[in-house]
Write an enzyme that holds these catalytic residues in place. Structure first.
Site, PDB file in Angstrom:
ATOM      1  N   SER A  42     -10.876  -3.223 -20.836  1.00  0.00           N
ATOM      2  CA  SER A  42     -10.660  -1.823 -20.524  1.00  0.00           C
ATOM      3  C   SER A  42      -9.389  -1.690 -19.684  1.00  0.00           C
ATOM      4  O   SER A  42      -9.352  -2.135 -18.540  1.00  0.00           O
ATOM      5  CB  SER A  42     -11.875  -1.298 -19.746  1.00  0.00           C
ATOM      6  OG  SER A  42     -11.522  -0.151 -19.032  1.00  0.00           O
ATOM      7  N   LYS A  81       6.087 -25.518  -9.342  1.00  0.00           N
ATOM      8  CA  LYS A  81       5.399 -25.672  -8.055  1.00  0.00           C
ATOM      9  C   LYS A  81       5.103 -27.159  -7.845  1.00  0.00           C
ATOM     10  O   LYS A  81       4.476 -27.789  -8.701  1.00  0.00           O
ATOM     11  CB  LYS A  81       4.093 -24.854  -8.079  1.00  0.00           C
ATOM     12  CG  LYS A  81       3.202 -25.088  -6.880  1.00  0.00           C
ATOM     13  CD  LYS A  81       1.909 -24.280  -6.937  1.00  0.00           C
ATOM     14  CE  LYS A  81       0.955 -24.716  -5.840  1.00  0.00           C
ATOM     15  NZ  LYS A  81      -0.367 -24.071  -5.938  1.00  0.00           N
ATOM     16  N   ILE A 343      -7.960 -20.694 -11.385  1.00  0.00           N
ATOM     17  CA  ILE A 343      -7.538 -20.795 -12.795  1.00  0.00           C
ATOM     18  C   ILE A 343      -7.895 -22.182 -13.332  1.00  0.00           C
ATOM     19  O   ILE A 343      -8.304 -22.341 -14.484  1.00  0.00           O
ATOM     20  CB  ILE A 343      -6.028 -20.485 -12.938  1.00  0.00           C
ATOM     21  CG1 ILE A 343      -5.769 -19.027 -12.534  1.00  0.00           C
ATOM     22  CG2 ILE A 343      -5.548 -20.750 -14.358  1.00  0.00           C
ATOM     23  CD1 ILE A 343      -4.301 -18.623 -12.517  1.00  0.00           C
TER      24      ILE A 343
HETATM   25  P1  FAD Z   1     -10.256  -9.907 -13.781  1.00  0.00           P
HETATM   26  O1  FAD Z   1      -8.808 -10.146 -13.696  1.00  0.00           O
HETATM   27  O2  FAD Z   1     -10.873  -8.990 -12.786  1.00  0.00           O
HETATM   28  O3  FAD Z   1     -10.554  -9.375 -15.233  1.00  0.00           O
HETATM   29  C1  FAD Z   1     -11.763  -8.718 -15.552  1.00  0.00           C
HETATM   30  C2  FAD Z   1     -11.625  -8.071 -16.910  1.00  0.00           C
HETATM   31  O4  FAD Z   1     -12.867  -7.486 -17.260  1.00  0.00           O
HETATM   32  C3  FAD Z   1     -10.590  -6.951 -16.964  1.00  0.00           C
HETATM   33  O5  FAD Z   1      -9.899  -6.993 -18.189  1.00  0.00           O
HETATM   34  C4  FAD Z   1     -11.444  -5.706 -16.881  1.00  0.00           C
HETATM   35  O6  FAD Z   1     -10.806  -4.589 -17.456  1.00  0.00           O
HETATM   36  C5  FAD Z   1     -12.645  -6.158 -17.683  1.00  0.00           C
HETATM   37  N1  FAD Z   1     -13.850  -5.369 -17.428  1.00  0.00           N
HETATM   38  C6  FAD Z   1     -14.589  -5.326 -16.304  1.00  0.00           C
HETATM   39  N2  FAD Z   1     -15.615  -4.442 -16.460  1.00  0.00           N
HETATM   40  C7  FAD Z   1     -15.506  -3.959 -17.718  1.00  0.00           C
HETATM   41  C8  FAD Z   1     -16.246  -3.011 -18.501  1.00  0.00           C
HETATM   42  N3  FAD Z   1     -17.302  -2.379 -17.986  1.00  0.00           N
HETATM   43  N4  FAD Z   1     -15.827  -2.752 -19.745  1.00  0.00           N
HETATM   44  C9  FAD Z   1     -14.738  -3.362 -20.284  1.00  0.00           C
HETATM   45  N5  FAD Z   1     -14.011  -4.263 -19.605  1.00  0.00           N
HETATM   46  C10 FAD Z   1     -14.389  -4.550 -18.334  1.00  0.00           C
HETATM   47  N6  FAD Z   1      -6.512 -18.107  -8.732  1.00  0.00           N
HETATM   48  C11 FAD Z   1      -5.632 -19.118  -8.855  1.00  0.00           C
HETATM   49  O7  FAD Z   1      -5.846 -20.033  -9.650  1.00  0.00           O
HETATM   50  N7  FAD Z   1      -4.486 -19.116  -8.113  1.00  0.00           N
HETATM   51  C12 FAD Z   1      -4.228 -18.174  -7.176  1.00  0.00           C
HETATM   52  O8  FAD Z   1      -3.171 -18.197  -6.560  1.00  0.00           O
HETATM   53  C13 FAD Z   1      -5.191 -17.162  -6.969  1.00  0.00           C
HETATM   54  N8  FAD Z   1      -5.003 -16.197  -6.040  1.00  0.00           N
HETATM   55  C14 FAD Z   1      -5.975 -15.254  -5.842  1.00  0.00           C
HETATM   56  C15 FAD Z   1      -5.856 -14.354  -4.782  1.00  0.00           C
HETATM   57  C16 FAD Z   1      -6.877 -13.450  -4.534  1.00  0.00           C
HETATM   58  C17 FAD Z   1      -6.776 -12.506  -3.377  1.00  0.00           C
HETATM   59  C18 FAD Z   1      -8.012 -13.398  -5.400  1.00  0.00           C
HETATM   60  C19 FAD Z   1      -9.092 -12.384  -5.175  1.00  0.00           C
HETATM   61  C20 FAD Z   1      -8.104 -14.259  -6.460  1.00  0.00           C
HETATM   62  C21 FAD Z   1      -7.124 -15.221  -6.675  1.00  0.00           C
HETATM   63  N9  FAD Z   1      -7.230 -16.143  -7.693  1.00  0.00           N
HETATM   64  C22 FAD Z   1      -6.331 -17.154  -7.810  1.00  0.00           C
HETATM   65  C23 FAD Z   1      -8.298 -16.027  -8.685  1.00  0.00           C
HETATM   66  C24 FAD Z   1      -7.711 -15.412  -9.957  1.00  0.00           C
HETATM   67  O9  FAD Z   1      -7.142 -14.162  -9.653  1.00  0.00           O
HETATM   68  C25 FAD Z   1      -8.771 -15.251 -11.038  1.00  0.00           C
HETATM   69  O10 FAD Z   1      -9.447 -16.465 -11.224  1.00  0.00           O
HETATM   70  C26 FAD Z   1      -8.160 -14.875 -12.347  1.00  0.00           C
HETATM   71  O11 FAD Z   1      -7.292 -13.795 -12.220  1.00  0.00           O
HETATM   72  C27 FAD Z   1      -9.226 -14.543 -13.365  1.00  0.00           C
HETATM   73  O12 FAD Z   1      -9.796 -13.297 -13.123  1.00  0.00           O
HETATM   74  P2  FAD Z   1     -10.816 -12.725 -14.199  1.00  0.00           P
HETATM   75  O13 FAD Z   1     -10.146 -12.713 -15.517  1.00  0.00           O
HETATM   76  O14 FAD Z   1     -12.069 -13.512 -14.069  1.00  0.00           O
HETATM   77  O15 FAD Z   1     -11.119 -11.264 -13.668  1.00  0.00           O
END
Ligand code: FAD
Length: 496
Positions: A42, A81, A343
């Site tokens: 989304s 890095k 990651i």
């Molecule tokens: P998100 O990026 O939150 O993606 C979630 C997805 O689900 C989105 O596309 C959203 O639209 C979708 N979604 C949610 N609800 C719905 C719904 N109801 N309907 C449809 N779609 C939905 N990791 C590292 O390895 N190195 C770093 O330097 C690092 N720094 C970070 C710093 C901070 C402050 C934080 C909080 C995290 C950090 N991380 C880091 C972790 C990293 O950001 C995440 O592991 C990575 O971005 C993966 O996120 P995700 O895809 O799980 O979640």
């Protein structure tokens, strides 16, 4: 929740952040010809928008995908890095680098640190980092690829561009992307397995296996399957972040900076076109307004946006695979970003899932194995992260005093005592951080081992001095010939 013999053909990925698109890329590259893969995301909800520092295992993941490195780096504004510079962690005004390289040469009975500890006691040694190529290259702002993978490195990348890059890659391999907000998750009344996702426009997406990449919401595994969250707030005090991007200052160091402050730390991640910055802090010890002021007054470049607040709870789901739902990324848990491990954990879960892919039906033994391996891996990383906070001389704020006093998990307590008493540290198979990572951080945070292995006494002073000189001399000779990191980027992977 039961296992079943229903063959898995239709895979549905819920979420299109880094986790979602990495999952789509890995599945489509490996099994795309025999699977029907759909990703729902989304744009309105968006992604967490951070996660830009990585560790060397990303290179292995990209090898599996058969990505072209310079093309990927240009597309994501990436830089190299070589490690993380920890500033003000042991004492205010002191720093050390946790590099990705190996330090010195080990003997089979004892790591290099034993020889170095003896030499240091006899005033024959330089800094521990003088014997590590990657660390010296980082300090001197140098980088180049070396033959035989002689330089161990990772990337800084733009998270938004990375997801876009992997989306293009995955769509070319047949992944179907559906835009929309998931408003309902349909489950089989008997088995509890997920059967479909309903989107806000009414569309239904059915599947056999569901991968929850919905971020902190944990829409499928947490909210729908009801898998509990194990809260580690008593071990990791940071629960908040403020992220802001700044314009490039023209300086692009080949390392991440992690600068401690009185209630957490601040990151600086240099990309080709901008710098990622953020303040990680404990809301128990720093209020949001003060955090904002601190961040904005400690930026090197001009802010390109308003700082974005992010709240998180450190911890992990008790299982990351239940029934026909596997959570990957933030939906499975999050510790904190200090060692850029999140990651990496996404990659590990994907590799594990592909190794145990339930094509012929879901087996509970696979699920148990998957969950047990994941839990072990995450607990090890948790210990390594706690080490940075707990072992410090800092007692200048309530935050640091609380960190020093926290009750350690027994596994970490043992590792610290063992190193302190003997200078030894051992890696258990499948753990992420190898001996040299532990040694660098334990020494860097201020642990002074009481002894060294007697094998070091097999060398007299002259021999020990020569041994160390040979290593530091060859490190210097290699590093001196390397180009400046920025010049190398310009030649190898200039971003548009
Ligand atoms: P998100 O990026 O939150 O993606 C979630 C997805 O689900 C989105 O596309 C959203 O639209 C979708 N979604 C949610 N609800 C719905 C719904 N109801 N309907 C449809 N779609 C939905 N990791 C590292 O390895 N190195 C770093 O330097 C690092 N720094 C970070 C710093 C901070 C402050 C934080 C909080 C995290 C950090 N991380 C880091 C972790 C990293 O950001 C995440 O592991 C990575 O971005 C993966 O996120 P995700 O895809 O799980 O979640």
């Amino acid at each position: 929740m039961q296992a079943n013999n229903h063959p898995i053909r239709r895979v549905v990925i819920a979420g299109g952040g880094t986790a979602g698109w990495m999952a789509a890329a890995a599945l489509s590259r490996t099994m795309g010809k025999i699977l029907d893969i759909t990703l729902v995301e989304s744009d309105e909800i968006g992604t967490v928008g951070v996660g830009e520092a990585t560790i060397p295992s990303m290179i292995t993941f990209h090898d599996l995908l058969q990505l072209n490195e310079s093309e990927f780096m240009a597309a994501t504004q990436a830089t190299f890095k070589l490690g993380i510079s920890f500033e003000n962690w042991r004492n205010v005004g002191e720093d050390y680098i946790h590099s990705f390289g190996t330090t010195g040469t080990d003997h089979w009975t004892a790591g290099f640190q034993h020889f170095w500890l003896k030499a240091r006691a006899r005033r024959l040694a330089g800094d521990y980092g003088d014997y590590c190529r990657e660390l010296k290259a980082a300090q001197m702002d140098r980088f180049a690829h070396l033959p035989d993978q002689g330089m161990n490195y990772a990337y800084h990348l733009d998270a938004g561009l990375y997801a876009r890059y992997l989306r293009k890659f995955s769509e070319a391999l047949g992944v179907r992307r559906v835009e929309g907000r998931i408003v309902q998750v349909g489950q089989d009344a008997q088995s509890g397995f997920i059967r479909s996702l309903t989107l806000d426009g009414g569309a239904q997406i059915e599947g056999d296996l569901f991968i929850d990449c919905s971020g902190f919401r944990s829409l499928l595994l947490g909210q729908t399957m009801g898998v509990e969250f194990e809260d580690w707030s008593h071990l990791l005090f940071c629960d908040s972040a403020l992220a802001v991007q700044t314009g490039s200052t023209g300086v692009v160091p080949p390392y991440t900076r992690a600068i401690a402050h009185h209630a957490g730390w601040q990151w600086r991640i240099p990309l080709q076109h901008r710098v990622g910055n953020g303040l990680v802090y404990s809301s128990r010890y720093l209020d949001d307004e003060e955090a904002r002021r601190m961040l904005l007054s400690n930026l090197a470049g001009e802010p390109l946006m308003e700082p974005r607040p992010i709240r998180f709870k450190p911890g992990q789901r008790r299982q990351t695979w239940r029934g026909n739902c596997v959570a990957i990324g933030l939906a499975s848990g999050f510790l904190e970003p200090i060692e850029s491990t999140s990651i990496h954990l996404i990659q590990r879960s994907l590799i594990r899932l592909l190794q145990m892919f339930p094509s012929a039906g879901i087996c509970q033994t696979d699920i148990d194995e998957f969950n047990q391996q994941t839990a072990h891996e995450v607990a090890h990383i948790r210990d390594f992260i706690i080490l940075h906070y707990h072992v410090t001389n800092r007692d200048d704020s309530p935050f640091w005093r609380a960190c020093r006093e926290l009750e350690l998990p027994p596994s970490l307590r043992h590792r610290i005592s063992h190193f302190r008493e003997t200078g030894r540290v051992f890696r258990v198979p499948n753990e992420l951080f190898a001996e040299n990572s532990w040694v660098q951080v334990m020494l860097g945070q201020g642990i002074e081992p009481e002894r060294y292995h007697q094998i070091a006494d097999m060398m007299g002073d002259a021999e020990l001095t020569q041994f160390l000189r040979n290593i530091s001399g060859s490190v210097e000779a290699v590093v001196r010939q390397l180009p400046r990191h920025q010049d190398y980027l310009r030649r190898y992977c200039p971003a548009p």
